[in-house]
Design a protein around this motif. Structure first.
Motif, short mmCIF file in Angstrom:
data_model
loop_
_atom_site.label_atom_id
_atom_site.label_comp_id
_atom_site.label_asym_id
_atom_site.label_seq_id
_atom_site.Cartn_x
_atom_site.Cartn_y
_atom_site.Cartn_z
N THR A 117 0.84 -1.19 0.00
CA THR A 117 0.00 0.00 0.00
C THR A 117 0.89 1.24 0.00
O THR A 117 2.10 1.16 0.20
N GLY A 118 0.28 2.39 -0.19
CA GLY A 118 1.05 3.63 -0.18
C GLY A 118 1.77 3.85 1.13
O GLY A 118 2.95 4.23 1.15
N ARG A 119 1.10 3.61 2.24
CA ARG A 119 1.73 3.80 3.55
C ARG A 119 2.84 2.79 3.77
O ARG A 119 3.90 3.12 4.31
N GLU A 120 2.63 1.54 3.35
CA GLU A 120 3.67 0.53 3.47
C GLU A 120 4.89 0.90 2.63
O GLU A 120 6.03 0.68 3.03
N GLY A 121 4.64 1.51 1.47
CA GLY A 121 5.75 1.97 0.64
C GLY A 121 6.54 3.07 1.34
O GLY A 121 7.77 3.12 1.26
N ASP A 122 5.82 3.98 2.01
CA ASP A 122 6.51 5.04 2.76
C ASP A 122 7.40 4.44 3.84
O ASP A 122 8.53 4.89 4.06
N VAL A 123 6.87 3.43 4.52
CA VAL A 123 7.61 2.81 5.63
C VAL A 123 8.86 2.10 5.11
O VAL A 123 9.95 2.27 5.67
N ILE A 124 8.74 1.34 4.02
CA ILE A 124 9.90 0.58 3.56
C ILE A 124 10.97 1.51 2.98
O ILE A 124 12.16 1.25 3.10
N ARG A 125 10.56 2.63 2.39
CA ARG A 125 11.56 3.57 1.87
C ARG A 125 12.31 4.25 3.02
O ARG A 125 13.53 4.47 2.94
N ALA A 126 11.58 4.56 4.10
CA ALA A 126 12.23 5.14 5.27
C ALA A 126 13.16 4.11 5.92
O ALA A 126 14.28 4.44 6.35
#
Length: 215
Positions: free
Chosen positions: A156-165
């Motif tokens: 998901t978009g939020r999961e993508g934010d988390v993995i990039r961080a």
């Protein structure tokens, strides 16, 4: 006590690591090995929680031993020992499931902290060292980048934010502050991301992001 196996072909290195780690009071060196073959045997016999292993050794090298050790039942946490000129080998070890690496000139306090970190279930993802070296030795050929992006597309978009961080080396607390999430929520996202992607740890997740050229 944290049970540690030290693997290096140089006796002086093994002795130095033993002296540093046992000085902490809660780390026990349960064995030493001079090459990968001895390491594989020692892991099966001694069942250490953490293995510190050199990458390049005569006979069975660190990568070959890592593949064997990490494919076994209930494998220990594996940290590779390296120098800058061997980092391409360490990158492959991380792909196999190693939780990180240490430079051989790591200060004693950081060495001890690293063993505690991985024994506690956390991968070693140092923003100042690990991230930079993983990025440097990831060969970003188009086919690999596309495959990585396809794999990441399930998030998901939020999961993508988390993995990039996460790939930038941020801790759960730091990710939470940046994304305005609680640390517990971040931890849940990280667990879900690893499960979705079929990855063993945070280091493998970071490599996948680097492969996709999204870091």
């Amino acid at each position: 006590m944290i049970r540690v196996l030290v693997v290096d072909d140089e006796e002086l290195v093994r002795s130095g690591l033993r002296m540093i780690l046992e000085a902490s009071g809660d780390i026990a060196i349960v064995g030493e090995a001079r090459d990968g073959a001895e390491a594989i045997s020692a892991v099966g016999r001694l069942r250490p929680e953490v293995v510190l292993m050199d990458v390049r050794m005569p006979g069975v090298d660190g990568l070959t031993a890592a593949a064997r050790i990490l494919s076994g039942p209930q494998p220990p946490k594996l940290i590779m020992l390296t120098t800058f000129d061997l980092d391409e080998y360490v990158h492959e070890a991380l792909r196999l499931g190693a939780v990180g690496f240490l430079l051989k000139d790591t200060p004693p306090r950081e060495l001890t902290a690293a063993v505690h970190t991985v024994a506690g279930g956390q991968a070693m993802l140092s923003p100042s060292v690990t991230k930079r070296l993983i990025a440097s030795y990831t060969h970003r050929v188009p086919s690999r980048a596309q495959a990585a992006r396809t794999q990441l597309a399930v998030l998901t978009g939020r999961e993508g934010d988390v993995i990039r961080a996460l790939a930038r080396g941020l801790s759960n607390a730091e990710i939470g502050r940046e994304l305005r999430l609680t640390e517990a929520t971040v931890k849940a996202h990280v667990s879900r991301v690893l499960a979705k992607l079929g990855l063993a740890n945070r280091v493998q997740a970071a490599i996948l992001v680097h492969d996709a050229n999204l870091s």
